[in-house]
Design an enzyme around this catalytic site. Structure first.
Site, PDB file in Angstrom:
ATOM      1  N   GLN A  78      -6.372  -0.574  -6.559  1.00  0.00           N
ATOM      2  CA  GLN A  78      -5.175  -0.982  -6.506  1.00  0.00           C
ATOM      3  C   GLN A  78      -4.668  -1.570  -5.203  1.00  0.00           C
ATOM      4  O   GLN A  78      -4.358  -0.898  -4.157  1.00  0.00           O
ATOM      5  CB  GLN A  78      -4.137   0.048  -6.843  1.00  0.00           C
ATOM      6  CG  GLN A  78      -2.648  -0.329  -6.988  1.00  0.00           C
ATOM      7  CD  GLN A  78      -1.592   0.729  -7.648  1.00  0.00           C
ATOM      8  OE1 GLN A  78      -2.373   1.793  -7.968  1.00  0.00           O
ATOM      9  NE2 GLN A  78      -0.467   0.403  -7.623  1.00  0.00           N
ATOM     10  N   PHE A  79      -4.916  -2.954  -4.984  1.00  0.00           N
ATOM     11  CA  PHE A  79      -4.674  -3.652  -3.836  1.00  0.00           C
ATOM     12  C   PHE A  79      -3.080  -3.586  -3.407  1.00  0.00           C
ATOM     13  O   PHE A  79      -2.829  -3.874  -2.002  1.00  0.00           O
ATOM     14  CB  PHE A  79      -4.926  -5.095  -4.074  1.00  0.00           C
ATOM     15  CG  PHE A  79      -4.088  -5.894  -4.822  1.00  0.00           C
ATOM     16  CD1 PHE A  79      -3.264  -6.542  -4.234  1.00  0.00           C
ATOM     17  CD2 PHE A  79      -4.151  -6.047  -6.201  1.00  0.00           C
ATOM     18  CE1 PHE A  79      -2.274  -7.622  -4.795  1.00  0.00           C
ATOM     19  CE2 PHE A  79      -3.471  -6.842  -7.030  1.00  0.00           C
ATOM     20  CZ  PHE A  79      -2.372  -7.488  -6.240  1.00  0.00           C
ATOM     21  N   THR A  80      -2.246  -3.188  -4.364  1.00  0.00           N
ATOM     22  CA  THR A  80      -0.864  -3.160  -3.877  1.00  0.00           C
ATOM     23  C   THR A  80      -0.550  -1.868  -2.913  1.00  0.00           C
ATOM     24  O   THR A  80       0.445  -1.830  -2.115  1.00  0.00           O
ATOM     25  CB  THR A  80       0.109  -3.296  -5.148  1.00  0.00           C
ATOM     26  OG1 THR A  80      -0.351  -1.801  -5.681  1.00  0.00           O
ATOM     27  CG2 THR A  80      -0.101  -4.390  -5.947  1.00  0.00           C
TER      28      THR A  80
END
Length: 150
Positions: A78-80
């Site tokens: 999850q890059f966010t």
């Protein structure tokens, strides 16, 4: 490397209407990676997760780990998690590692977690549009950033 760890009664990941991962009691780990994450970060974070005492003992006190209860784990990239919201209303993801750097780190993290846990870890698919379902147990949600270990 940053994680959001959720103690769950159940969790699953679905991609394109196909369930690719599913667990009962255990941990759902959302994993964000930055370019300067190292092998030391991977080892430290994996060890911290498998020994984190967030499950109830016989007295109902959070005193046992995922390893102690032989629980299961799902890891979802999850890059966010590395979003910057300082300016404006549209988050910037400039701190998140690009796939050519992040994928090998993601894979090493999963391998290390499996080694430390002593069992297979279920995963989503890096970069995919995933539907994550969970029943947070507690609720217990812990955020750990490997850059804050010192």
């Amino acid at each position: 490397m940053k994680v959001v760890i959720q103690r769950v009664s159940q969790a699953s990941v679905t991609i394109e209407d196909k369930k690719v991962a599913s667990i009962k009691s255990g941990l759902l780990i959302l994993l964000g990676i930055v370019e300067d994450d190292t092998d030391d970060d991977i080892k430290w974070l994996s060890n911290k997760i498998v020994n984190l005492r967030v499950f109830g003992d016989k007295n109902g006190i959070m005193n046992t780990s995922i390893k102690d209860i032989d629980g299961n784990v799902i890891v979802v990239s999850q890059f966010t998690l590395h979003a910057s919201t300082k300016k404006g209303n549209r988050p910037s993801y400039i701190k998140a590692a690009k796939p050519d750097i992040a994928i090998p780190i993601y894979e090493c993290f999963i391998n290390q977690l499996e080694t430390d846990l002593g069992k297979k870890v279920q995963v989503g698919r890096f970069g995919a549009d995933m539907k994550v379902e969970l029943l947070n147990d507690g609720p217990v949600t812990i955020i750990i950033d490997a850059k804050d270990k010192i």
